[in-house]
Design a protein around this motif. Structure first.
Motif, PDB file in Angstrom:
ATOM      1  N   PHE A  74       0.836  -1.217   0.000  1.00 21.40           N
ATOM      2  CA  PHE A  74       0.000   0.000   0.000  1.00 21.40           C
ATOM      3  C   PHE A  74       0.864   1.258   0.000  1.00 21.40           C
ATOM      4  N   LEU A  75       2.034   1.176   0.640  1.00 23.63           N
ATOM      5  CA  LEU A  75       2.978   2.300   0.586  1.00 23.63           C
ATOM      6  C   LEU A  75       3.366   2.574  -0.869  1.00 23.63           C
ATOM      7  N   LEU A  76       3.764   1.507  -1.571  1.00 26.04           N
ATOM      8  CA  LEU A  76       4.204   1.660  -2.965  1.00 26.04           C
ATOM      9  C   LEU A  76       3.073   2.134  -3.863  1.00 26.04           C
ATOM     10  N   ILE A 245      10.974   0.684 -21.045  1.00 23.17           N
ATOM     11  CA  ILE A 245      10.861   2.005 -20.402  1.00 23.17           C
ATOM     12  C   ILE A 245      11.238   1.897 -18.927  1.00 23.17           C
ATOM     13  N   TYR A 246      11.880   2.964 -18.442  1.00 26.28           N
ATOM     14  CA  TYR A 246      12.290   3.040 -17.033  1.00 26.28           C
ATOM     15  C   TYR A 246      11.594   4.227 -16.379  1.00 26.28           C
ATOM     16  N   GLU A 247      11.052   4.004 -15.190  1.00 20.46           N
ATOM     17  CA  GLU A 247      10.461   5.111 -14.410  1.00 20.46           C
ATOM     18  C   GLU A 247      10.939   4.988 -12.972  1.00 20.46           C
ATOM     19  N   GLU A 248      11.042   6.109 -12.280  1.00 24.42           N
ATOM     20  CA  GLU A 248      11.390   6.007 -10.861  1.00 24.42           C
ATOM     21  C   GLU A 248      10.612   7.005 -10.027  1.00 24.42           C
ATOM     22  N   LYS A 249      10.523   6.704  -8.740  1.00 22.39           N
ATOM     23  CA  LYS A 249       9.848   7.590  -7.780  1.00 22.39           C
ATOM     24  C   LYS A 249      10.716   7.647  -6.528  1.00 22.39           C
ATOM     25  N   ILE A 250      10.562   8.742  -5.851  1.00 22.27           N
ATOM     26  CA  ILE A 250      11.314   8.945  -4.615  1.00 22.27           C
ATOM     27  C   ILE A 250      10.409   8.684  -3.412  1.00 22.27           C
ATOM     28  N   ILE A 251      10.951   7.993  -2.414  1.00 25.98           N
ATOM     29  CA  ILE A 251      10.174   7.788  -1.183  1.00 25.98           C
ATOM     30  C   ILE A 251      10.884   8.526  -0.051  1.00 25.98           C
ATOM     31  N   GLU A 252      10.372   9.686   0.296  1.00 27.41           N
ATOM     32  CA  GLU A 252      10.953  10.454   1.403  1.00 27.41           C
ATOM     33  C   GLU A 252      10.684   9.669   2.682  1.00 27.41           C
ATOM     34  N   THR A 253      11.742   9.383   3.431  1.00 24.54           N
ATOM     35  CA  THR A 253      11.618   8.427   4.529  1.00 24.54           C
ATOM     36  C   THR A 253      11.845   9.110   5.883  1.00 24.54           C
ATOM     37  N   GLY A 254      10.854   8.993   6.761  1.00 26.10           N
ATOM     38  CA  GLY A 254      10.884   9.692   8.050  1.00 26.10           C
ATOM     39  C   GLY A 254       9.777  10.738   8.056  1.00 26.10           C
ATOM     40  N   SER A 255       9.545  11.349   9.203  1.00 25.35           N
ATOM     41  CA  SER A 255       8.393  12.256   9.293  1.00 25.35           C
ATOM     42  C   SER A 255       8.543  13.484   8.404  1.00 25.35           C
ATOM     43  N   TRP A 256       9.766  13.775   7.940  1.00 30.27           N
ATOM     44  CA  TRP A 256       9.924  14.897   6.994  1.00 30.27           C
ATOM     45  C   TRP A 256       9.170  14.588   5.690  1.00 30.27           C
ATOM     46  N   GLY A 258       6.157  13.342   5.668  1.00 29.26           N
ATOM     47  CA  GLY A 258       4.731  13.277   6.007  1.00 29.26           C
ATOM     48  C   GLY A 258       4.322  11.866   6.410  1.00 29.26           C
ATOM     49  N   LYS A 259       3.037  11.583   6.252  1.00 32.88           N
ATOM     50  CA  LYS A 259       2.495  10.294   6.705  1.00 32.88           C
ATOM     51  C   LYS A 259       3.141   9.119   5.956  1.00 32.88           C
ATOM     52  N   LEU A 260       3.300   9.307   4.626  1.00 30.23           N
ATOM     53  CA  LEU A 260       3.936   8.236   3.842  1.00 30.23           C
ATOM     54  C   LEU A 260       5.374   8.005   4.304  1.00 30.23           C
ATOM     55  N   ALA A 264       7.087   4.634   5.474  1.00 32.27           N
ATOM     56  CA  ALA A 264       8.319   4.159   4.830  1.00 32.27           C
ATOM     57  C   ALA A 264       9.395   3.886   5.888  1.00 32.27           C
ATOM     58  N   LYS A 265       9.471   4.743   6.884  1.00 33.06           N
ATOM     59  CA  LYS A 265      10.470   4.547   7.943  1.00 33.06           C
ATOM     60  C   LYS A 265      10.171   3.256   8.718  1.00 33.06           C
TER      61      LYS A 265
END
Ligand SMILES: C[S@@+](CC[C@H](N)C(=O)[O-])C[C@H]1O[C@@H](n2cnc3c(N)ncnc32)[C@H](O)[C@@H]1O
Length: 323
Positions: A74-76, A245-256, A258-260, A264-265
């Motif tokens: 669900f995170l992804l 094709i290549y795609e990427e996304k960033i997962i900001e990890t930690g409360s900085w 937000g909720k996601l 992730a943390k």
């Protein structure tokens, strides 16, 4: 290696309305017994693992890991705002055959099967941790060691999906076998999609130390921790795919983040717990002198680093069309 249909020959088919669920004879006779669990699984430091000989996958397959994989799904999905990138939506709506290779507890298949009710979703995994009874009718799960061959005929599937299989195969297996074997069961015009973690950026020193230990351990058993970058080349080298094709996304990890970022943390933290038994074994064998308590302490300390360093992970998807 190569195609091996012996497992499917040993299987009995049990009708569940229109669908079929494939259950091995061994599973049928010993499903509820302790003997079944003892044979199928081994236990190290209180965690349950698969017990297949010569399979070097080193993450557990117990309830804690199953919960982690569901949460990670669900995170992804939130990070990508989708469950896949391949242009296959119309076909999924009309109804097609989909394979998830290394499906784990089946989170992706179950989610997709609920959305695309006309399509059929087949999940394969070496550990029978997917649902066997309570599941959508359009899902079929089967226990299978991928390196023995995918137990389906050539050109069966319109869409093949793999996610987070980087700890499962060594570089040579990826390069010479896995992608070819998945390509074999894809129909011409069908899509292969591989989703992986790629990098951790802005790591604090303690997280870096922990990740370096994990990379070292993976390299020791022939895994390439940076395999995600190479998958497009491996797909190209098979000569089976076009429009890669290549795609990427960033997962900001930690409360900085937000909720996601919090989720992730937690995911990273649970993953670090999950690899601990294998890592402690590696640490012992390499004479690194890090104790179990040291490891726990490092895990606790690195939690504070996520916000301080603004740590993020990069997740990627490769997809291509079969010629
Ligand atoms: C990190 S989990 C990812 C699970 C799932 N794809 C997901 O995204 O939630 C990797 C999965 O690969 C399975 N696996 C590892 N080696 C395998 C093999 N040789 N054949 C089949 N499954 C394998 C493991 O049992 C585990 O469920």
């Amino acid at each position: 290696m190569g195609t091996n249909n012996s497992k499917i020959n040993h299987a009995k088919r049990k009708s569940t309305d229109n669908n079929y669920q494939i259950i091995s004879t061994e599973q049928l006779s010993a499903k509820t017994s302790d003997e079944f669990n003892t044979k199928k699984f081994k236990y190290i430091e209180g965690r349950r693992f698969h017990n297949w000989p010569d399979v070097h996958y080193d993450l557990p397959n117990d309830e804690t890991e199953i919960d982690r994989l569901h949460l990670e799904h669900f995170l992804l999905r939130d990070v990508w705002q989708s469950n896949f990138s391949s242009p296959i939506h119309e076909q999924l709506v009309s109804g097609c055959n989909v394979l998830d290779v290394g499906c784990g507890p089946g989170a992706w298949c179950l989610d997709m099967a609920t959305t695309y009710k006309n399509s059929k979703f087949y999940g394969l995994d070496i550990s029978p941790i997917f649902p066997s009874e309570i599941k959508p009718k359009n899902t079929i799960f089967q226990e299978c060691q991928i390196l023995d061959g995918i137990p389906h005929k050539d050109q069966t599937f319109d869409f093949c999906h793999m996610r987070f299989m980087f700890p499962s195969f060594d570089e040579n297996q990826w390069r010479t076998y896995v992608i070819k074997e998945v390509g074999r069961v894809l129909k011409p015009g069908g899509y292969l999609e591989i989703a992986e973690y790629k990098l951790c950026e802005n790591c604090g020193p303690i997280l870096k130390r922990l990740l370096d230990l994990r990379c070292e351990m993976m390299s020791n058993i022939g895994r390439n921790p940076n395999i995600a970058s190479l998958l497009g080349d491996f797909m190209r080298d098979t000569d089976l795919f076009e429009d890669i094709i290549y795609e990427e996304k960033i997962i900001e990890t930690g409360s900085w983040g937000g909720k996601l970022g919090e989720v992730a943390k937690d995911d990273i933290f649970t993953r670090m717990h999950a690899i601990k038994p294998a890592l402690m074994n590696h640490i012992k064998c390499s004479g690194l002198g890090i104790t179990s308590e040291d490891y726990d302490e490092m895990m606790n300390q690195c939690i504070d680093e996520f916000n301080e360093y603004k740590t993020y992970f990069v997740t990627c998807r490769w997809y291509g069309k079969k010629l």
